[in-house]
Structures are given as structure tokens and as C-alpha cells.
Design a protein around this motif. Structure first.
Motif, PDB file in Angstrom:
ATOM      1  N   SER A   1       0.855  -1.200   0.000  1.00 12.80           N
ATOM      2  CA  SER A   1       0.000   0.000   0.000  1.00 12.80           C
ATOM      3  C   SER A   1       0.885   1.242   0.000  1.00 12.80           C
ATOM      4  O   SER A   1       1.781   1.364   0.841  1.00 12.80           O
ATOM      5  CB  SER A   1      -0.895   0.024   1.243  1.00 12.80           C
ATOM      6  N   VAL A   2       0.623   2.160  -0.950  1.00 10.84           N
ATOM      7  CA  VAL A   2       1.381   3.413  -1.031  1.00 10.84           C
ATOM      8  C   VAL A   2       0.433   4.570  -1.356  1.00 10.84           C
ATOM      9  O   VAL A   2      -0.667   4.357  -1.866  1.00 10.84           O
ATOM     10  CB  VAL A   2       2.514   3.358  -2.091  1.00 10.84           C
TER      11      VAL A   2
ATOM     12  N   ALA B   1       4.762   9.204  -6.787  1.00 10.80           N
ATOM     13  CA  ALA B   1       5.868   8.540  -7.489  1.00 10.80           C
ATOM     14  C   ALA B   1       5.263   7.597  -8.530  1.00 10.80           C
ATOM     15  O   ALA B   1       4.063   7.313  -8.497  1.00 10.80           O
ATOM     16  CB  ALA B   1       6.738   7.757  -6.507  1.00 10.80           C
ATOM     17  N   ASP B   2       6.105   7.123  -9.435  1.00 12.26           N
ATOM     18  CA  ASP B   2       5.639   6.214 -10.487  1.00 12.26           C
ATOM     19  C   ASP B   2       5.600   4.782  -9.941  1.00 12.26           C
ATOM     20  O   ASP B   2       6.326   3.899 -10.383  1.00 12.26           O
ATOM     21  CB  ASP B   2       6.564   6.314 -11.698  1.00 12.26           C
ATOM     22  N   THR B   3       4.714   4.564  -8.952  1.00 19.24           N
ATOM     23  CA  THR B   3       4.690   3.289  -8.241  1.00 19.24           C
ATOM     24  C   THR B   3       4.128   2.145  -9.086  1.00 19.24           C
ATOM     25  O   THR B   3       4.305   0.988  -8.720  1.00 19.24           O
ATOM     26  CB  THR B   3       3.888   3.402  -6.931  1.00 19.24           C
TER      27      THR B   3
ATOM     28  N   GLU C   1      17.187  -3.739  -6.636  1.00 21.19           N
ATOM     29  CA  GLU C   1      17.055  -2.500  -7.413  1.00 21.19           C
ATOM     30  C   GLU C   1      15.889  -1.726  -6.815  1.00 21.19           C
ATOM     31  O   GLU C   1      15.100  -2.285  -6.048  1.00 21.19           O
ATOM     32  CB  GLU C   1      16.798  -2.822  -8.889  1.00 21.19           C
ATOM     33  N   PRO C   2      15.751  -0.444  -7.157  1.00 22.18           N
ATOM     34  CA  PRO C   2      14.623   0.313  -6.605  1.00 22.18           C
ATOM     35  C   PRO C   2      13.279  -0.348  -6.956  1.00 22.18           C
ATOM     36  O   PRO C   2      13.113  -0.886  -8.045  1.00 22.18           O
ATOM     37  CB  PRO C   2      14.757   1.682  -7.282  1.00 22.18           C
ATOM     38  N   LEU C   3      12.356  -0.313  -5.997  1.00 24.58           N
ATOM     39  CA  LEU C   3      11.046  -0.935  -6.214  1.00 24.58           C
ATOM     40  C   LEU C   3      10.285  -0.273  -7.357  1.00 24.58           C
ATOM     41  O   LEU C   3       9.465  -0.910  -8.009  1.00 24.58           O
ATOM     42  CB  LEU C   3      10.214  -0.879  -4.932  1.00 24.58           C
ATOM     43  N   TRP C   4      10.537   1.007  -7.585  1.00 25.33           N
ATOM     44  CA  TRP C   4       9.998   1.755  -8.733  1.00 25.33           C
ATOM     45  C   TRP C   4      11.011   2.844  -9.036  1.00 25.33           C
ATOM     46  O   TRP C   4      11.904   3.109  -8.234  1.00 25.33           O
ATOM     47  CB  TRP C   4       8.597   2.329  -8.440  1.00 25.33           C
ATOM     48  N   PRO C   5      10.935   3.500 -10.205  1.00 22.98           N
ATOM     49  CA  PRO C   5      11.943   4.497 -10.570  1.00 22.98           C
ATOM     50  C   PRO C   5      12.098   5.582  -9.498  1.00 22.98           C
ATOM     51  O   PRO C   5      11.116   6.180  -9.070  1.00 22.98           O
ATOM     52  CB  PRO C   5      11.405   5.091 -11.869  1.00 22.98           C
TER      53      PRO C   5
ATOM     54  N   SER D   1       8.178   8.152  -1.159  1.00 25.58           N
ATOM     55  CA  SER D   1       9.466   8.844  -1.274  1.00 25.58           C
ATOM     56  C   SER D   1      10.023   9.236   0.091  1.00 25.58           C
ATOM     57  O   SER D   1      10.863  10.121   0.194  1.00 25.58           O
ATOM     58  CB  SER D   1       9.323  10.084  -2.159  1.00 25.58           C
ATOM     59  N   ARG D   2       9.559   8.546   1.147  1.00 27.31           N
ATOM     60  CA  ARG D   2      10.021   8.908   2.493  1.00 27.31           C
ATOM     61  C   ARG D   2      11.517   8.626   2.666  1.00 27.31           C
ATOM     62  O   ARG D   2      12.096   7.807   1.974  1.00 27.31           O
ATOM     63  CB  ARG D   2       9.206   8.150   3.546  1.00 27.31           C
TER      64      ARG D   2
END
Length: 194
Positions: A77-78, A83-85, A116-120, A187-188
Motif C-alpha cells: 500500500s502506497v 511517485a511512479d509506483t 534494485e529500486p522498487l519503482w523508478p 518517497s520517504r
């Protein structure tokens, strides 16, 4: 034996409503994993569908039991629009396929890392698996099948993941709570770990 996935999808729909998007990923040698997206106000939830088709088995067992063993799906959940989740679909599918690919049992307190990052641009490369039962109730299946747990995923920064390895999942969750960390903020920054 009943097909588990239609029951799982029905439980997701009853808890979260209708999905507004879905994507499927298939990795070589694994069953198809779908990721469903549910939007509710400013929260977007991504759930896997397919991980629970087979029970997870102990990687040290000589033979995997085709019936007995824990079953789970993952829920992230975000906050929407920050962000481009939506790019989290593939990393989530990778995590959901890990019991089939790597023979791991995904359980509360575990760390899962995608490398790697979960999203960009995400400050997270891993997640902490939280306790089930809050948002989506466990789905009981006919005996002898174990119930399906819907495991919340809490994104961790690399520093938080390293700190968790030393101090444990409970200590990290207490630190997040003490500092009022918004775990849904895509983006925390890392919680203070001093």
C-alpha cells in the motif's frame, strides 16, 4: 482439490473492491503471477495473485509437499500520485515467485530484496514482511490445505534493512512507530537509526 486462485481473487475483491488494473508476469519455470491494483482515495494497493496457488515448502525438505504448507499473497500500500509506483509490478511479481524459484518460505518478519529500486527513483530496494490479518482476512481453505495469508509489505531503505538484520524486525517496526513514520509515503526518507 479446489483451485485456490479464484477464491483468493474473490477475497481480494470483497476486501478492496474492483481492481482498476492488472498485469501478469511469467518467469521461466514458474506459474504465472498477476499483480492487481486497487485504488481507494489517495491510497493505491498492489496485490499479487498466483503465489498462493502452490504451498511454500521448506527449502531443506527433500520433496516439496504439493498440498501442505503455508500459502500467501503479498500486499503493498502506497500513497498515490507521489511517485511512479505502477512500475512496482515486476519487482512484486519477482518477490511472489521467490518461493517457487528460490525455495524460500515468505513469513512475517522476513526481509525480501529485489536488488534494485522498487519503482523508478524509489529509496527502497527491499521490503519487510508484516503480520497478516489487518486489511484482508486470512482465507481458510478446505482441509488439509493451509489458509492463505495476505502479507503486507513495508518498504525499507538500505539503511533500515541493514539495521533490521542486526536488531530484528520488531525493533525496526517500533522505531518507525516512535518516529511516526508514514510507511505509505513512496518517497520517504530513512527513519533515524541512531
Amino acid at each position: 482439490m479446489a483451485d485456490v486462485l479464484p477464491l483468493v481473487e474473490a477475497r481480494l475483491r470483497s476486501a478492496l473492491g474492483e481492481p482498476d488494473a492488472r498485469a501478469a508476469v511469467t518467469f521461466l519455470g514458474t506459474d504465472r503471477i498477476e499483480v492487481l491494483r486497487f485504488q481507494e482515495g489517495d491510497i493505491v494497493r498492489y496485490t499479487t495473485l498466483g503465489m498462493s496457488a502452490q504451498p511454500m515448502s521448506d527449502p531443506t525438505a527433500m520433496l516439496a509437499d504439493p498440498v501442505k504448507g503455508p500459502r500467501a499473497e503479498l500486499v503493498l500500500s502506497v500513497r498515490a500520485g507521489l511517485a511512479d509506483t505502477d512500475k512496482v509490478l515486476r519487482p512484486l511479481a519477482v518477490l511472489a515467485a521467490s518461493p517457487q524459484v528460490e525455495g524460500v518460505v515468505v513469513a512475517p518478519g522476513a526481509s525480501l530484496d529485489v536488488g534494485e529500486p522498487l519503482w523508478p527513483g524509489a529509496p527502497f530496494t527491499s521490503v519487510l514482511v508484516a503480520e497478516p490479518g489487518g486489511l484482508i482476512e486470512d482465507l481458510d481453505l478446505d482441509e488439509p490445505l493451509d489458509p492463505v495469508h495476505f502479507l503486507p509489505l513495508l518498504p525499507m531503505t538500505p539503511n533500515e534493512a541493514a539495521w533490521k538484520r542486526v536488531h530484528g524486525a520488531q525493533a525496526l517496526q517500533e522505531r518507525w512507530l516512535t518516529h511516526g513514520t508514514d510507511l505509505r509515503d513512496p518517497s520517504r526518507r530513512s527513519v533515524p537509526l541512531e
